[in-house]
Design an enzyme around this catalytic site. Structure first.
Site, PDB file in Angstrom:
ATOM      1  CE  LYS A   1      14.036  37.733  50.183  1.00 23.57           C
ATOM      2  NZ  LYS A   1      13.407  36.007  50.241  1.00 23.57           N
ATOM      3  CG  ASN A   2      11.100  37.224  53.044  1.00 25.72           C
ATOM      4  OD1 ASN A   2      11.057  37.170  51.295  1.00 25.72           O
ATOM      5  ND2 ASN A   2      11.297  36.533  53.741  1.00 25.72           N
TER       6      ASN A   2
ATOM      7  CB  CYS B   1      17.255  26.581  50.894  1.00 21.35           C
ATOM      8  SG  CYS B   1      16.615  26.850  52.909  1.00 21.35           S
TER       9      CYS B   1
ATOM     10  NE  ARG C   1      12.812  27.713  54.152  1.00 17.33           N
ATOM     11  CZ  ARG C   1      13.004  28.470  53.388  1.00 17.33           C
ATOM     12  NH1 ARG C   1      14.356  28.445  52.717  1.00 17.33           N
ATOM     13  NH2 ARG C   1      12.307  29.643  53.744  1.00 17.33           N
TER      14      ARG C   1
ATOM     15  CG  ASP D   1      14.352  35.587  57.969  1.00 21.76           C
ATOM     16  OD1 ASP D   1      12.937  35.929  57.005  1.00 21.76           O
ATOM     17  OD2 ASP D   1      14.682  34.230  57.846  1.00 21.76           O
TER      18      ASP D   1
ATOM     19  NE  ARG E   1      17.110  33.481  46.868  1.00 26.90           N
ATOM     20  CZ  ARG E   1      16.778  33.018  47.071  1.00 26.90           C
ATOM     21  NH1 ARG E   1      17.720  31.872  47.405  1.00 26.90           N
ATOM     22  NH2 ARG E   1      15.437  32.473  47.365  1.00 26.90           N
TER      23      ARG E   1
END
Ligand code: EPZ
Length: 422
Positions: free
Chosen positions: A22-23, A120, A125, A309, A401
């Protein structure tokens, strides 16, 4: 609102295919704004953030065949003129990585109005480093009514020193500098594999970039960029998450289509914990659980350090380790929200500032828990896999997500897991 129901106690065995990252996908989708030519992206993960980014690009006038993603993990994008310069709050608020359109829009159109992403669960952020970097390239930037309003008739290459290492900040500046006049040097740049993946795509579009993967990246701007056909790298965080699923349940899992070299520090740490990780060939590995998991300490760091992560997932593993382990989170200011949910399941964890001390081994029992962010939700699924009884995880939209069909992949490995609404 969907929930996930996990009945713990099953030993996971079998093979799992790792999806695209995803990233890595998000910045490559934003990079499609840098050209009017066709961009083909392959190995895209079918996750919510990719869908959100596709919709944002469509809103801006970009052609994006999003229905291909569910069929063959591929998407054809084409940002022909005219392209709108605005990324609206309604979309940006659901995904802060939308800020990645800022650099490309500024470089392509000379202007950009991008909603400030807001914080978030894991931290404030901010995007001040993105803004300061673009100002260095000659952009005039103001914050008005919650939007970043950026203007630049022509970006000019410059030296940009990041006070703090920022992954999307590095990516935004790399994309903007690709069409700037002259040379840009990024110092203290992020070295993540996702940054290298983006640089590879930009080079295939005609960008002149070198040094990606190191802390100094040089970009010589060109007058225009062409189309590309680019394959996204595997998701190292999904791979790490499944490695822990095998270790925490006492099982043995083969991961196909991963790149262990993108997870070296995490793999070394898991080996310290006694987990057997065998790299079978360039893009797969086998993970075998030890008889006893050993406690070990972790300090999260920018790449190639231990990935932040992976912190929540590793905390789940350490609740099953013999001994005391200390996890120090140095990247984000509040990334321990999963700990309180694990404590409700029976874990013995003490939080002091940016340090979590986990006293293992503790028997976990199933409970109703709430996911707070993407990786916290993954850690609660992992805890549920080893807990006695049923764990019900609420707000699994966080999970969707960034993980493609995680309950399906876990079920094929033998987990008792279903998705439901109540
Ligand atoms: C990327 O976020 C990832 N997201 C995150 O993954 C990941 O946790 C993070 O990098 C760190 O590896 C994407 O790539 C889409 P940063 P990013 O800018 O770029 C501070 C996941 O779970 N900072 O590297 O937003 C910031 O507050 C997500 O997949 C500033 O102060 O992270 C943080 O403390 C979560 N000012 C630190 O730097 C800025 O302008 C690192 O943030 C930018 C960042």
């Amino acid at each position: 609102m969907d929930k996930i129901f996990v009945k713990g106690g099953e030993v996971l065995r079998g093979t799992v295919h790792i999806s695209g990252a995803k990233n890595a996908a998000l910045p490559t989708m934003a990079a499609s704004l840098l050209t009017e030519d066709q961009i083909i992206l392959r190995n895209l993960p079918q996750v919510r953030d990719i869908e959100t980014t596709g919709k944002l690009l469509q809103e801006m006038g970009c052609e994006a065949e999003l229905d291909q993603i569910s069929k063959n993990h591929m998407c054809i994008l084409r940002a022909k003129d005219p392209i709108a310069c605005e990324a609206p709050y309604e979309l940006v608020k659901t995904m802060r990585a939308s800020v990645l359109v800022l650099g490309p829009l500024l470089a392509r159109l000379g202007q950009a109005n991008v909603s400030l992403p807001g914080g978030c669960a894991i931290g404030a952020r901010p995007i001040d480093l993105h803004i300061e970097g673009l100002k260095k390239l000659g952009a005039t930037i103001s914050i008005e009514h919650g939007y970043v309003k950026a203007r630049a008739d022509q970006l000019i290459g410059s030296k940009v020193v990041f006070d703090q290492i920022t992954v999307t900040g590095t990516e935004n500046l790399m994309m903007a500098a690709s069409l700037a006049k002259g040379e840009t040097i990024l110092l203290n740049a992020a070295c993540e594999p996702e940054v290298i993946n983006l640089a590879n795509m930009l080079r295939s579009m005609g960008a002149l970039i070198e040094g990606d993967g190191t802390k100094t990246i040089r970009i010589n701007g060109v007058s225009n960029l062409n189309g590309a056909d680019h394959t996204i790298i595997p998701d190292r965080i999904e791979a790490g998450t499944f490695m822990i699923a095998g270790a925490i349940t006492g099982g043995e899992i083969e991961l196909i289509g991963c790149q262990p070299c993108h997870l070296s520090t995490v793999i070394n740490t898991m080996r310290q914990a006694g987990v057997i990780v065998e790299e079978t060939e360039r893009n797969s590995c086998i993970v075998r659980a030890p008889h006893e998991i050993q406690a070990c300490n972790v300090i999260t760091k920018e790449y190639p350090g231990f990935a932040t992560d992976m912190q929540a997932q590793f905390m789940g593993l350490m609740t099953q380790a013999h001994g005391t382990s200390i996890i120090t989170e140095t990247v984000f200011e509040s990334r321990f929200l999963h700990a309180s949910e694990m404590i409700r399941m029976g874990a013995n964890i003490k939080i002091e500032g940016n340090q979590a001390t986990i006293f293992g081994k503790t028997s976990l029992t199933g409970a109703n828990v709430i996911a707070s962010d993407l990786r916290a939700s993954a850690s609660l699924v992992l805890a549920g896999l080893v807990a006695t009884g049923e764990t019900i995880i609420d707000r699994v939209y966080h999970l969707d997500r960034g993980y493609e069909r995680i309950e399906h992949k876990l079920k094929t490995l033998g987990a008792k897991i279903i998705r439901g609404s109540k």
